[in-house]
Motif scaffolding. Structure first.
Motif, PDB file in Angstrom:
ATOM      1  N   GLY A   1       0.456   6.217   7.758  1.00 49.61           N
ATOM      2  CA  GLY A   1       1.717   5.480   7.871  1.00 49.61           C
ATOM      3  C   GLY A   1       1.843   4.349   6.878  1.00 49.61           C
ATOM      4  N   PHE A   2       0.743   4.030   6.184  1.00 52.52           N
ATOM      5  CA  PHE A   2       0.768   2.964   5.181  1.00 52.52           C
ATOM      6  C   PHE A   2       0.061   3.422   3.897  1.00 52.52           C
ATOM      7  N   THR A   3      -1.248   3.521   3.919  1.00 52.56           N
ATOM      8  CA  THR A   3      -1.946   3.983   2.718  1.00 52.56           C
ATOM      9  C   THR A   3      -1.742   5.482   2.487  1.00 52.56           C
ATOM     10  N   HIS A   4      -1.441   6.219   3.552  1.00 55.86           N
ATOM     11  CA  HIS A   4      -1.241   7.659   3.488  1.00 55.86           C
ATOM     12  C   HIS A   4      -0.072   8.039   4.396  1.00 55.86           C
ATOM     13  N   TRP A   5       0.367   9.290   4.282  1.00 54.88           N
ATOM     14  CA  TRP A   5       1.442   9.754   5.151  1.00 54.88           C
ATOM     15  C   TRP A   5       1.017   9.662   6.611  1.00 54.88           C
ATOM     16  N   GLY A   6       2.014   9.308   7.455  1.00 55.20           N
ATOM     17  CA  GLY A   6       1.711   9.006   8.838  1.00 55.20           C
ATOM     18  C   GLY A   6       2.194  10.035   9.841  1.00 55.20           C
ATOM     19  N   SER A   7       2.446   9.565  11.050  1.00 54.95           N
ATOM     20  CA  SER A   7       2.592  10.435  12.218  1.00 54.95           C
ATOM     21  C   SER A   7       4.031  10.692  12.652  1.00 54.95           C
TER      22      SER A   7
ATOM     23  N   ASP B   1       0.808  -1.221   0.000  1.00 53.05           N
ATOM     24  CA  ASP B   1       0.000   0.000   0.000  1.00 53.05           C
ATOM     25  C   ASP B   1       0.840   1.269   0.000  1.00 53.05           C
ATOM     26  N   ILE B   2       2.108   1.168   0.354  1.00 56.26           N
ATOM     27  CA  ILE B   2       2.938   2.360   0.504  1.00 56.26           C
ATOM     28  C   ILE B   2       3.394   2.872  -0.855  1.00 56.26           C
ATOM     29  N   ARG B   3       3.199   4.163  -1.045  1.00 58.01           N
ATOM     30  CA  ARG B   3       3.666   4.845  -2.254  1.00 58.01           C
ATOM     31  C   ARG B   3       4.729   5.863  -1.864  1.00 58.01           C
ATOM     32  N   LEU B   4       5.815   5.876  -2.595  1.00 61.78           N
ATOM     33  CA  LEU B   4       6.947   6.746  -2.280  1.00 61.78           C
ATOM     34  C   LEU B   4       6.821   8.110  -2.951  1.00 61.78           C
TER      35      LEU B   4
END
Length: 346
Positions: free
Chosen positions: A111-117, A51-54
């Motif tokens: 933190g996975f599908t979207h930017w995290g904390s 799910d992570i996109r760079l």
């Protein structure tokens, strides 16, 4: 805002200045006051999560203060102290309608599908469904330590494992998830045998309620050691680490009709572990997964914490700065330290 960012998997993340997030109509932006550093973040950084996109900002177990709310948000406002499950739900799919938001078909995972904390601010979708109000007496570092590990353990032990007073629970791996499971099961009246290879972690497990411990590096057969301690095998067993050996041992050390709960992630080269299926069939064992917990179950969990006077702060091993989180994240495969590491300086 300041944030930890990595451009490619497995290369050292950097502390950078990136644009501040803005809330969607149904969402909020939270100022992060504390965020845990979890092995799941390490898996993501290693490229094990599709799910992570760079480029990417990790971090999924956090607590903080609402600073902005979208026009459709009804229950939250600036200044509210909040946390949330690491799986945020859409509220519209069949799983959400059944109350199982932890396996939402269209889940949102900071933190996975979207930017995290691992940042000063994080945006959250569907805030009215997914946010949890913090008890007034709970500090942010403790709340962040709940975000993935304690709540995941609560669901694994109570909801999936269906532990009962007097039953034996075997916990394989005494990191944050495993230690949380020890506390929860002990508070529920179960007897716990904790398994790890580090004496300091096993000692803390005893302090948190484990009646027995097994150092897996010092016994000839972990399964037989657990079966001897529990007089025939555990009623419920958790793989809280996520490794082929701990998964196998957790299943093999069950008594007849016992329940194995897989909590530790099995990704990359460990995604298809060997399973003692002949024993599963002959002894009518159950193999269950556990993936986070719904926001609506937090109240029940807080009730157990209060009733048992659990000191959740003991799960926090150390606090670090946002910049120091880089070294913590990239070295998580060494399993160093005891308890949960939490970022509290931004």
């Amino acid at each position: 805002m300041k944030a930890i960012v990595y451009e490619t998997f497995g290369t050292r993340p950097q502390l950078r200045s990136v644009p501040d997030p803005a809330p969607e109509a149904h969402g909020v932006v939270i100022r992060v006051v504390a965020t845990g550093v979890c092995r799941s973040d390490w898996h993501g950084w290693m490229g094990h999560d599709p799910d992570i996109r760079l480029p990417h900002v990790p971090g999924h177990e956090f607590a903080g203060v609402v600073v902005a709310a979208g026009s459709q948000v009804r229950h939250w406002k600036a200044g509210d102290r909040v946390t949330m499950p690491f799986v945020a739900a859409c509220g519209a799919c069949p799983e959400c309608h059944s109350g199982n938001q932890q396996v939402c078909d269209h889940q949102f995972q900071p933190g996975f599908t979207h930017w995290g904390s691992f940042a000063e601010y994080v945006a959250v979708q569907q805030a009215d469904l997914n946010l949890v109000r913090l008890p007034e007496a709970m500090d942010f570092a403790t709340a962040a330590s709940l975000g993935c590990r304690f709540v995941t353990s609560y669901r694994a032990v109570v909801d999936q494992g269906r532990i009962s007073p007097g039953q034996w629970l075997a916990v394989h791996g005494c990191g944050g998830v495993g230690l949380s499971a020890v506390m929860i099961a002990s508070a529920a009246g179960a007897r716990v045998v904790a398994v790890d290879i580090a004496d300091d972690k096993l000692e803390l497990a005893r302090e948190l309620g484990a009646q027995a411990t097994v150092n897996a590096s010092r016994v000839a057969d972990v399964v037989e050691a657990v079966r001897e301690i529990t007089d025939g095998g555990a009623h419920v067993s958790l793989d809280a680490l996520g490794h082929p050996s701990t998964c196998f041992n957790s299943i093999a050390n069950l008594r007849k009709r016992g329940r194995h709960v897989q909590v530790g992630l099995m990704l990359g080269e460990h995604a298809t572990p060997a399973v003692p299926m002949s024993r599963v069939i002959a002894n009518e064992l159950e193999i269950l997964g556990s993936h986070g917990m719904q926001a609506h179950r937090y109240g029940t969990m807080f009730g157990l914490v209060d009733a048992a006077s659990l000191d959740l702060g003991r799960l926090v091993g150390r606090t670090v700065s946002l910049e120091q989180s880089i070294d913590v994240l990239t070295s998580m495969d060494a399993f160093a330290g005891v308890g949960v590491t939490v970022v509290t300086e931004f």
